[in-house]
Design an enzyme around this catalytic site. Structure first.
Site, PDB file in Angstrom:
ATOM      1  N   LEU A1459     -11.403  -3.464  -5.004  1.00 57.25           N
ATOM      2  CA  LEU A1459     -10.954  -3.087  -6.183  1.00 57.25           C
ATOM      3  C   LEU A1459      -9.759  -2.662  -6.417  1.00 57.25           C
ATOM      4  CD1 LEU A1459     -14.256  -1.377  -7.096  1.00 57.25           C
ATOM      5  CD2 LEU A1459     -13.923  -3.641  -7.575  1.00 57.25           C
ATOM      6  N   GLY A1460      -9.047  -2.313  -5.448  1.00 61.41           N
ATOM      7  CA  GLY A1460      -7.451  -1.725  -5.681  1.00 61.41           C
ATOM      8  C   GLY A1460      -6.994  -0.977  -4.345  1.00 61.41           C
ATOM      9  N   SER A1461      -5.845  -0.696  -4.528  1.00 60.51           N
ATOM     10  CA  SER A1461      -5.227   0.095  -3.011  1.00 60.51           C
ATOM     11  C   SER A1461      -4.094   1.067  -3.553  1.00 60.51           C
ATOM     12  CB  SER A1461      -4.658  -1.018  -2.223  1.00 60.51           C
ATOM     13  OG  SER A1461      -3.324  -1.669  -2.762  1.00 60.51           O
ATOM     14  N   GLY A1462      -3.845   1.941  -2.810  1.00 58.86           N
ATOM     15  CA  GLY A1462      -2.717   2.991  -3.153  1.00 58.86           C
ATOM     16  C   GLY A1462      -2.467   3.482  -1.683  1.00 58.86           C
ATOM     17  N   GLY A1465      -5.228   4.623   0.759  1.00 59.52           N
ATOM     18  CA  GLY A1465      -5.807   3.700   1.542  1.00 59.52           C
ATOM     19  C   GLY A1465      -6.218   2.800   0.280  1.00 59.52           C
ATOM     20  N   GLN A1466      -7.741   2.054   0.484  1.00 65.33           N
ATOM     21  CA  GLN A1466      -8.065   1.044  -0.662  1.00 65.33           C
ATOM     22  C   GLN A1466      -9.339   1.397  -1.163  1.00 65.33           C
ATOM     23  OE1 GLN A1466      -6.745  -2.981   0.981  1.00 65.33           O
ATOM     24  NE2 GLN A1466      -7.133  -1.975   2.980  1.00 65.33           N
ATOM     25  N   VAL A1467      -9.981   0.857  -2.220  1.00 69.68           N
ATOM     26  CA  VAL A1467     -10.987   1.001  -2.844  1.00 69.68           C
ATOM     27  C   VAL A1467     -11.788  -0.220  -2.838  1.00 69.68           C
ATOM     28  CG1 VAL A1467     -12.236   1.821  -5.101  1.00 69.68           C
ATOM     29  CG2 VAL A1467     -10.046   2.594  -4.421  1.00 69.68           C
ATOM     30  N   LYS A1482     -13.949   4.835  -1.620  1.00 64.19           N
ATOM     31  CA  LYS A1482     -12.444   4.999  -1.378  1.00 64.19           C
ATOM     32  C   LYS A1482     -12.341   5.144   0.036  1.00 64.19           C
ATOM     33  CE  LYS A1482      -9.427   8.043  -3.893  1.00 64.19           C
ATOM     34  NZ  LYS A1482      -9.275   9.118  -4.639  1.00 64.19           N
ATOM     35  N   ASP A1574      -3.084  16.805 -11.391  1.00 67.16           N
ATOM     36  CA  ASP A1574      -2.643  15.268 -11.853  1.00 67.16           C
ATOM     37  C   ASP A1574      -3.443  14.594 -12.769  1.00 67.16           C
ATOM     38  OD1 ASP A1574      -1.239  13.187 -10.688  1.00 67.16           O
ATOM     39  OD2 ASP A1574      -2.396  12.602  -9.133  1.00 67.16           O
TER      40      ASP A1574
END
Length: 1906
Positions: A1459-1462, A1465-1467, A1482, A1574
């Protein structure tokens, strides 16, 4: 014949201008804009600034739109040099506000707005860490009014300007520019006068702060001038760029004609304010005729037979400025869209009147229109307009459609074109054979041939760079047997370029292109050789004498003169026609000695010497006898060399040096603006003999001013003064020569051309000088410009024209000049006359201010005639040669990008560096021109490479070696050039103070920096470019003397005669002798050969040999036939006959066959040896002295020992013994963090070492601690102790010890925690969800937890019957569901907090509450009111999650799509196997224990946050380095993304709903004693895509407040972070409230209140906490909403609303069902989201401490000595890498297993650059270190270099990174107690793979907790 006339007008006047080299009008520009100021009531306010422009701009001041009345109150001043001021005397309250300064001239108008703030007696504290200099700065903080304002307005500026774009038809064109300004400027793009609108082809957008205009599917009609205009309340700016559209086979429509210099055109111009030109438009651009700013009127006198006309528009010079010798070229109308229109003002329109006449058509060609330029003899024909072509090429034809004619009529164009609608028969042209690209030598004959078929027979035209080629001198075009030929009889360098051939007939056209490259033939290099040498002489004091010798060599040698091996300072030297001459006037006793003439070129060097004896005048009775008496003679100080004015760039280093003579020795002090300068870290004093220097390490604008050096002794005093001006960098590029002009030798009567091509930004102004006098065009002299090429034409040259010509280029960034000579040949002149003439023109070759400072180095010029009167004048100018040499500093401001681009363009570095000529054959004429072509490559090196200031140690290493300057140029990625066979011999290394001034200090980048310090470029490349007076320490030049006899030169040849000249006698030449041919000399031979060597890995290798040769040989080295260059690790040197190669630390790859090759004109020799490098892994332990580089006997456990055979094991070097030299301070012992009970005493004791005196200062929160009754400070010579006798809560905090001495400073921090029972829970307990017999009680945590985490809360209850307090329950959370209450009683509650030290006092009592039926009914009504669209939120069973280490995530869930990354790591989407429920997983990568602990903390926090508005964690797994959190799936996307959906209607009602939910969620978080830290748009997610329910996500930065004491953090997203975080002050729940305020501001307006152009600017805006509702976006917003935001965005955190108050605020209390729903615009929100999307890529959460403007707050936590100084923490990295002296205190060190105080970080680098991982390791005994790449041990090599110093800093440097280096790297530290590891990934970005970044999922963070 036709005339071209361009007519324009302005509001002021109508003029007719001839665009010749007269001074152009220049629009005003504020070089120093006035600043915002604050003054006290009744004081005097003064706005000052500086403006430039031509004519001199007029300054007008306005207030509220009205000009200020001048008088006693307002005093306006404007000086001739552009300096202006506004003085407001006796300031009153009413004077505060905004003032506008307007500068106007014929070139335009510029405005800037400033603000005056009038303050009462209580002046607000100015505390802006982002804008201030480093804390504790060396000078006092400047007054507020002189500080650059960060909250004021600044006019828009272009940081980068759009470039000209050339695209092919159908491609995409893109303009880009970067802008600055506050408030954020509005950007508009126009084409001509038409504003561009966004549509499917024209896309205007902003990305990472850069504005773009993108044109999809470019059409020919899109060509033209595009203008970007930026406007804000402080001013306006605009810039234009050109779009050129090419046809399918076209390369460039704007190239220069072949061998045809352009001529000036007379144009009359009329500028108008606004264009009345209107057309039917689509997308804001005229549908057909796209050059909208130009009207065309055609007056036809004699029409052509075909009734066809061609329309032309004018094309301006490259810089787009009016008046810079513009040229109107004939260009067809269609093509005019791709050319620049004249830009007179920012808005112009032009009218061109063309009168067509009959022209003689060429055979076989269509009728043509001939374009005649005034004052031009030659005619250029242009292809006519073709009305019936089937295929068109914009350079040849412009098809006029009926639609375009319609448009022309509307534009007022009189039309005389009749359309012929006939369809011709035949075959379109086709190439049967095409010319091919080729390379040719200069002078070669070249023929291009092409064969074309077609019916009717096609016409053929030839083009160079898009410009038609015509038959002329040296060019012939003809047809032979059906083949078309282009014949260049004698190719010259200027003929290189792109050629094309076009064929056309009525059926169509075609073209083909190719390249021609013309290269200069190589010339054989010859080392310098003296055909006649120096001759000694004896002269009397006061006489003049001349030394001369004859020297030859190819290329022409550089001549340097030395006296007693030191460069000569004051003598006058020339070198012409092979004669080197040194003239010394008025000889003094110190001129006595051995004079050496040193000749050097690329092939080698030679020298010869002679003794000159100067007899002293017998004025004193007995000179020899009274020498001792003379020494004792006392006198007052006199300055032999004083100060001179300096102009330098901000950030440069400055050295001011004076030379003082006095007896007794004088006292010296330095003053700045009359105040004595104290020696500090920034100001250093130095004395060398009679020279005294002031070093300013880095200048700032406030260092501008008058500097005075005062010298005194008991007999008197004297002083010298100079002004230092610190200039702030201008945007742009200093002028430079793309192609330098050449010296010319011509015969009388010939025509002479001197041409050069130039560049610079802004485009430079050009001035021509002859012998120092500016040239004005007149009879026989013309100055022409064609774009960037400038040409001086001298017709019918005579002897008066001979001389020195100088071309000066200037712009606002700097200036540049170049000199050439014009010499006339006279056939009758004898060789002797030529030599004499050459000597008479002695001064012609010297250019002191052009960049040659120091050892006098002169250019070479051939002789020319000069009258004796001119000669005398020249001599008189040189009379005062002993005066102080003027210093001139020129700096170039460059972005890294522009440097890279410039270097990339320099395909052949030899063209730039010294015009090194390598040709095989040369005509005699060519050889004569070579000397004048020698360029000074040093100037180019200075421009390209920022020189590095060398330490004395480095100078010793580098001085004797020759640095290959090509390697310097190749550093930044230019193609590497193979090393030539001949390496130039060493040159004397004399430091040049200009390189010191030019050196910008940059701290070395850590952990992956690709910037390598430039090698010692000066040592070799700038050796001749230095001065003996330079203000940097100068090692002696290495000049090896081998003569045995004073009368012989180095090679044993006879000494030349010198002449003795009477005091004022004319210089007469010595009798001329025919120059004998240079002797070949002897070939090199090795007197000592290289020896084979065997050396251990890591040891030092030295190879030496001796060479005998005459002339001296050039020496090069190879390893296994590959050339070796000097580098950091390999030093090649040559001293006299001894040649050596040294490798400090040998690697296995250094083994092999080494060869030393010596070569001179007489021959070549080589000798070889073999070097074997032994691997020490199998040998014995290293010697103790070499611990650092060799593997010692290991104390590793067996596991590591077995691995060490393949890997490099680094042992920490032993601490150094105390050096005798002075050392900066070090902190050798410092306490650990301390925790004490309240009331106890505490001692903080530190040991320090370093050169005395050392000052120790204790600080707390950046303030010095003062002693009082509780606090005592005791400082001894080597220690410092802080004692607190009775600790209280206020003594908690971070204590910093700062130790300083003259050489630097160190600091270390310790945290002191005073523990006690907690404070009572804050606020009042609150009852909610009141039912018939139950309620929910919630409360806040304690404001201070007593220094230990609150473990539980005790709830006490009171009822109205029992009337006493009793304990109800004990719980851990801050809420409790109270059951079994009775309806007939009233209740009150209070709460106590407990930690390990005790139980707090009770909190405040709650309100009285009752339970019963009424409350339950009201609750049901409220539930019924919930809007249908929200629906029921997914019920999640709240769980307390423990991490599952037994199972894998895949055992319980199916892992589906990503679904996404940052950065975390990744989702992934997860489906629960048992239930089929969908969740989000996550996946974290956690290599270190610290990372794992952080994730566990996040899970622990989420376990406390069970609330419908907060995303829930339902499961967690851990396996090795992977941790997975299973989260509630939130599928609606980010809130702001939902808002900008097309189907979503945004109203204030929706905003209220969202803000309520955010406040509810955050309220619950705060009640649990947690801060989110945040909060930002990305962390607010919609539950689904239809309703308005949201949830808060991402608790990765959340912290528990109740357990943290006084919590400070240094992380957050700059745009949303609160001021207290940036200022590193304690945070609280209010910190989240600021972020909510920013989110609300953006939600209602689409504008961000604090976003700047970069993070530093954003943080500065936040710190100042200034914002407003001025934008029109707030016109539709209610006052309640504004009040809500205003109460959150308060700088004082205590003044902000809390969540409960937010929910009770009138705005959130509004009835959303019945309120008016006014639709809000979403355009601004869309723009904001687009900008945010680009900005957040890769760095959504930043560690604020790493941002340079926040440097003051870095290093405020963390235990050990950080190595940063309190005055300059930004240099922490640099200081930490210094070899630090540490005293070993073995008995005090407990045994500790290894741990990392600094871990390696993931990094991404570009292929080919260098990467560096840095960490810091502690432990005792000292740990040993190994590195692993993907779990494979790393062995040290040239590619992998491991450094480990005695402070525990360890680094792995990977040079020239390639794709194979993309891996996971681990550093392992081991000692006898255990081991520790840290891991990071290296991502290698290979070229051409941009744009692969994925979107950032739910989190993208980088945290720095210290």
């Amino acid at each position: 014949m036709g005339d071209v006339k361009l007519v324009t007008s302005t509001r002021v006047s109508k003029t007719s201008l001839t665009l010749s080299p007269s001074v152009p009008a220049e629009a005003p520009a504020f070089t120093l804009p006035p600043r915002n100021i604050r003054v006290q009531l009744g004081a005097t306010a003064r706005f000052e600034g500086k403006v430039r422009g031509y004519p001199e701009p007029q300054i007008t001041w306005y207030r509220n739109g009205h000009p200020l009345p001048e008088g006693d109150h307002y005093v306006v001043d404007h000086s001739i040099r552009g300096i202006f001021s506004l003085v407001i005397k006796g300031v009153q309250e009413g004077d505060s506000g905004k003032y506008t300064c307007e500068a106007a001239n014929d070139g335009g108008v510029r405005q800037v707005t400033v603000e005056l703030t009038v303050e009462g007696n209580s002046l607000k504290k100015y505390s802006l860490p982002s804008s201030a200099k480093t804390p504790g700065g060396r000078l006092s903080v400047p007054p507020v009014e002189h500080r650059p304002s960060i909250w004021g307005e600044s006019p828009p500026k272009f940081a980068t300007k759009p470039n000209r774009v050339v695209v092919r038809e159908g491609q995409t064109g893109r303009f880009s520019c970067k802008i600055t300004g506050r408030p954020q400027p509005q950007v508009t793009w126009t084409k001509g006068d038409i504003h561009l609108q966004q549509n499917e082809r024209f896309n205007m957008f902003e990305k990472t702060g850069i504005q773009y205009l993108e044109i999809q599917n470019v059409q020919l009609a899109d060509a033209g001038i595009y203008t970007c205009t930026v406007v804000n309340s402080a001013g306006k700016a605009s810039v234009s760029a050109e779009l050129t559209v090419q046809g399918p086979d076209k390369t460039d429509t704007h190239a220069q004609p072949l061998c045809m210099p352009p001529k000036p055109t007379t144009l009359a111009t009329k500028a108008i304010e606004n264009s009345d030109f209107k057309q039917a438009t689509s997308n804001g651009i005229a549908k057909e005729l796209k050059s909208t700013s130009t009207e065309l009127m055609v007056e036809t006198k004699d029409r052509l037979s075909a009734k066809k006309e061609t329309f032309y528009t004018s094309r301006e010079a490259k810089d787009g400025k009016q008046g810079q010798n513009q040229e109107a070229n004939a260009v067809p109308l269609q093509e005019s869209r791709g050319t620049k229109g004249p830009q007179v003002l920012q808005k112009t329109s032009s009218t061109i009147t063309l009168q067509a006449v009959k022209a003689q058509p060429e055979p076989k060609a269509e009728p043509q229109t001939t374009f005649i330029r005034q004052a031009e003899d030659r005619k250029r024909t242009v292809q006519p307009l073709m009305t019936t072509t089937t295929q068109e090429n914009p350079s040849l034809t412009g098809q006029v459609s009926p639609r375009s004619r319609e448009t022309e009529n509307r534009a007022g164009v009189r039309k005389s074109v009749k359309e012929e609608k006939r369809e011709p028969l035949g075959i379109p042209p086709q190439f049967e054979s095409r010319p091919q690209s080729l390379e040719a030598s200069e002078g070669q004959e070249i023929k291009f041939k092409s064969k074309v078929s077609g019916k009717p027979k096609p016409d053929v035209e030839w083009f160079k760079e898009g410009v038609p080629i015509k038959t002329g001198e040296g060019i012939q075009i003809y047809e032979e047997d059906g083949t078309h030929c282009l014949w260049l009889k004698k190719a010259c360098l200027g003929d290189s370029g792109s050629y094309s051939c076009a064929a056309f007939n009525p059926r169509g056209q075609t073209s083909t292109s190719w390249l021609l490259t013309v290269k200069r033939p190589k010339v054989e290099e010859v080392a310098p050789c003296f055909s006649s040498v120096l001759k000694g002489c004896t002269v009397s004091e006061g006489q003049d004498f001349v030394l001369q010798c004859y020297v030859g060599g190819v290329p022409v040698p550089e001549i340097t003169w030395l006296l007693n091996e030191q460069p000569i300072q004051y003598a006058h030297s020339t070198f012409e026609a092979g004669v080197a001459k040194l003239t010394v006037q008025d000889a003094l006793p110190e001129d006595d000695g051995i004079y050496t003439c040193l000749a050097e070129n690329n092939a080698g060097r030679a020298s010869c010497s002679a003794q000159v004896t100067v007899k002293e005048k017998k004025s004193s009775k007995k000179a020899e006898g009274t020498q001792a008496a003379k020494l004792n003679k006392t006198f007052a100080p006199i300055f032999l060399k004083g100060l001179t004015d300096l102009k330098v760039m901000d950030g440069s280093q400055v050295i001011m040096t004076v030379e003082v003579s006095a007896n007794p020795c004088p006292e010296i002090i330095w003053l700045h603006n009359g105040k004595e300068i104290q020696e500090t870290e920034d100001f250093h004093f130095e004395k060398k003999g009679n020279e005294y220097s002031l070093y300013i390490q880095e200048v700032f604008p406030e260092d501008t001013g008058k500097y005075t050096c005062e010298a005194w002794n008991e007999l008197g005093e004297t002083q010298t003064q100079a002004t230092l001006t610190v200039q702030e960098p201008q945007d742009g590029i200093q002028p430079w020569f793309i192609s330098k002009p050449r010296s010319v030798t011509a015969a009388a009567g010939q025509n002479v051309l001197i041409s050069c091509a130039i560049a610079g930004d802004p485009f430079p102004t050009v001035h021509w000088f002859k012998d120092g006098q500016e040239i004005t065009p007149g009879t026989g002299c013309e100055i022409l410009q064609n774009e960037d090429i400038f040409t001086l034409i001298l017709r019918n040259v005579q002897s008066r024209h001979a001389g020195q010509y100088e071309i000066q280029l200037r712009n606002q960034v700097g200036e540049c000049s170049c000199q050439v000579s014009l010499m006339l040949r006279e056939s009758s002149a004898s060789r002797a006359e030529m030599l004499r003439d050459g000597r008479e023109s002695a001064s012609s070759g010297e250019r002191r201010d052009g960049g040659n400072y120091g050892a006098l180095t002169f250019g070479r010029t051939s002789g020319f005639k000069k009258s004796s009167s001119e000669t005398r004048a020249a001599e008189e100018e040189q009379e005062d040669v002993r005066g102080v040499l003027k210093r001139r500093v020129e700096t170039r401001e460059h972005t890294e990008e522009s440097l890279r681009q410039q270097e990339a363009e320099q395909l052949d570095f030899r063209d730039i560096l010294g015009k090194k000529v390598s040709t095989k054959s040369f005509s005699e004429e060519d050889l004569k021109e070579i000397p004048a072509e020698q360029m000074d490559f040093r100037a180019n090196l200075q421009r390209q490479v920022k020189p590095k200031t060398l330490s004395e140690e480095e100078r010793k290493v580098h001085a004797p070696q020759q640095v290959d300057f090509r390697s310097v140029l190749a550093k930044k990625g230019t193609p590497k050039t193979p090393l030539p066979e001949k390496v130039p011999p060493p040159k004397p290394a004399v430091t040049d103070f200009r390189s010191v001034l030019g050196a910008k200090k940059k701290p070395p980048a850590e952990n992956g920096s690709a910037s390598t310090p430039a090698p010692n470029a000066r040592a070799g490349s700038e050796a001749q470019n230095a001065t003996p007076n330079s203000e940097a320490p100068a090692p002696k030049p290495v000049v090896k003397k081998e003569e045995k006899n004073d009368r012989k030169c180095e090679h044993g040849c006879a000494v030349v005669d010198g002449g003795i000249i009477g005091k004022k006698a004319e210089n007469k030449p010595a009798a001329s002798k025919p120059t004998p041919p240079p002797s070949k000399g002897t070939a090199p031979s090795f007197t000592e050969k290289l020896q084979d060597a065997k050396v251990a890995d890591g040891e030092k290798l030295v190879l030496q040999c001796r060479i005998s040769s005459d002339p001296p040989a050039s020496v090069s080295w190879t390893l296994d036939s590959k050339a070796i260059k000097s580098s950091k690790s390999i030093v090649i040197s040559q001293e006299g006959t001894l040649c050596s190669l040294t490798i400090e630390k040998v690697m296995p790859e250094d083994g092999g066959e080494y060869k030393c090759i010596a070569e001179n004109a007489a021959g070549k020799a080589e000798c070889a040896c073999k070097v074997l490098v032994e691997d020490t892994s199998s040998t014995k332990a290293a010697k103790p002295a070499e611990k650092k580089t060799k593997k010692p006997k290991t104390t590793l456990p067996p596991v590591l020992s077995t691995e060490s055979s393949e890997a490099t094991v680094k042992k920490k070097p032993a601490p150094k013994t105390p050096p005798k030299a002075a050392t900066p301070p070090q902190i050798t012992q410092f306490p650990e963090d301390r925790k004490v009970r309240a009331g106890e005493s505490v001692e903080l004791f530190a040991k320090v070492v370093g050169t005395a005196p050392i000052t120790c200062t204790w600080m707390k929160f950046r303030k010095q601690i003062q002693e009082n009754e509780y606090i005592k400070i005791e400082n001894a010579e080597n220690s410092s102790k802080l004692t607190i006798s009775s600790t209280k809560q206020e003594h908690c905090g971070c204590y910093t010890l700062v130790v300083e001495n003259k050489l630097g400073s160190r600091q270390a921090q310790v945290n002191l925690t005073v523990v006690d029972k907690p404070d009572p829970p804050a606020g009042t307990p609150c009852a909610s969800d009141i039912r018939s017999s139950s309620l929910t009680l919630s409360w806040y945590g304690s404001s201070y937890d007593g220094g230990s985490a609150v473990q539980s809360y005790t709830v006490e209850i009171w009822n109205s019957v029992d009337n006493k307090w009793t304990d109800l329950t004990t719980c851990r959370s801050t809420s409790f569901n109270v059951q079994d209450l009775q309806a007939d009683r009233e209740y009150k509650f209070r709460v106590r907090a407990a930690n390990v030290y005790g139980i707090s006092e009770p909190s405040q009592e709650s309100e009285v509450v009752k339970v019963g039926e009424k409350q339950e009914e009201e609750l049901k009504e409220e539930e019924a009111e919930l809007s249908d669209d929200e629906g029921k939120e997914t019920e999640v069973n709240y769980r307390t999650v423990t991490i599952n280490t037994e199972q894998k995530v895949s055992d319980v869930y199916n892992i589906e799509e990503r679904l996404g990354s940052g950065k975390f790591g990744q989702v992934f989407r997860l489906v629960e196997k048992k239930t089929g429920k969908v969740w989000a997983g996550k996946f974290f990568k956690a290599y270190s224990a610290k990372e794992k602990e952080n994730i566990r903390d996040e899970i622990s926090i989420m376990n406390c946050l069970h609330h419908p508005k907060l995303v829930q964690c339902v499961d967690a797994f851990e396996e090795k380095a992977n941790i997975v959190m299973v989260l509630e799936m939130v599928s609606g996307g980010e809130l702001f993304e939902r808002i900008i959906d097309e189907d979503f209607e945004l109203t204030e009602r929706e905003c209220i709903k969202y803000m309520r939910q955010i406040s509810e969620g955050v309220e619950y978080i705060h009640k649990q004693g947690i801060v989110h830290l945040d909060l930002k748009p990305e962390n607010i997610m919609c539950v689904n895509k239809t309703g308005t329910s949201i949830k808060l996500i991402d608790f990765g930065l959340a912290r528990r407040l109740e357990s943290a004491g006084s919590l400070k953090v240094l992380f957050g997203t700059p745009e949303f972070v609160a001021p207290e975080v940036i200022n590193y002050e304690p945070i609280g729940y209010e910190t989240d409230m600021w972020s909510i305020g920013v989110i609300c501001y953006i939600l209602v307006s689409g504008l961000s209140p604090f976003m700047g152009d970069n993070d530093n600017e954003t943080l500065a805006n936040v710190t100042s906490a200034t914002w407003d509702f001025d934008d029109e976006a707030f016109d539709e917003i209610s006052d309640d909403a504004k009040d809500f935001i205003s109460n959150l965005l308060k700088k004082d955190m205590k003044s902000r609303l809390n969540c409960t108050q937010c929910l009770q605020h009138p705005w959130l209390q509004k009835d959303t069902k019945n309120m008016e729903a006014k639709k809000l615009s979403k355009d601004r929100m869309k723009k904001y989201m687009a900008r945010r999307k680009w900005q957040k890529t890769g760095h959504a959460v930043r560690a604020i401490g790493r941002l340079s403007s926040m440097a003051m707050i870095s290093g405020m936590s963390g235990r050990k000595a950080s190595g940063s100084s309190p005055t300059s923490p930004i240099n922490a990295d640099k200081v930490e890498n210094e070899d630090a002296f540490l005293e070993e205190v073995a008995e005090e060190k407990p045994h500790v297993k290894p741990y990392f105080t600094k871990t390696i970080l993931d990094m991404e680098v570009v292929e080919g650059s260098a990467a560096r991982f840095d960490c810091k390791i502690e432990g005792y005994p000292d740990p040993e270190v190994m590195w692993y790449k993907d779990d494979q041990p790393v062995k040290e090599s040239r590619h992998f270099q491991i450094d480990y110093d005695e402070e525990g800093n360890c680094s792995l440097t990977i040079s020239e990174v390639c794709g194979d280096d993309d891996a996971k790297y681990t550093c392992k530290a081991v000692n006898s107690l255990g081991e520790a590891t840290c891991t990071a990934e290296l991502l290698v970005e290979t070229m051409g793979k941009e744009g692969e970044g994925e979107g950032e999922g739910e989190e993208d963070e980088e945290e720095e907790e210290e």
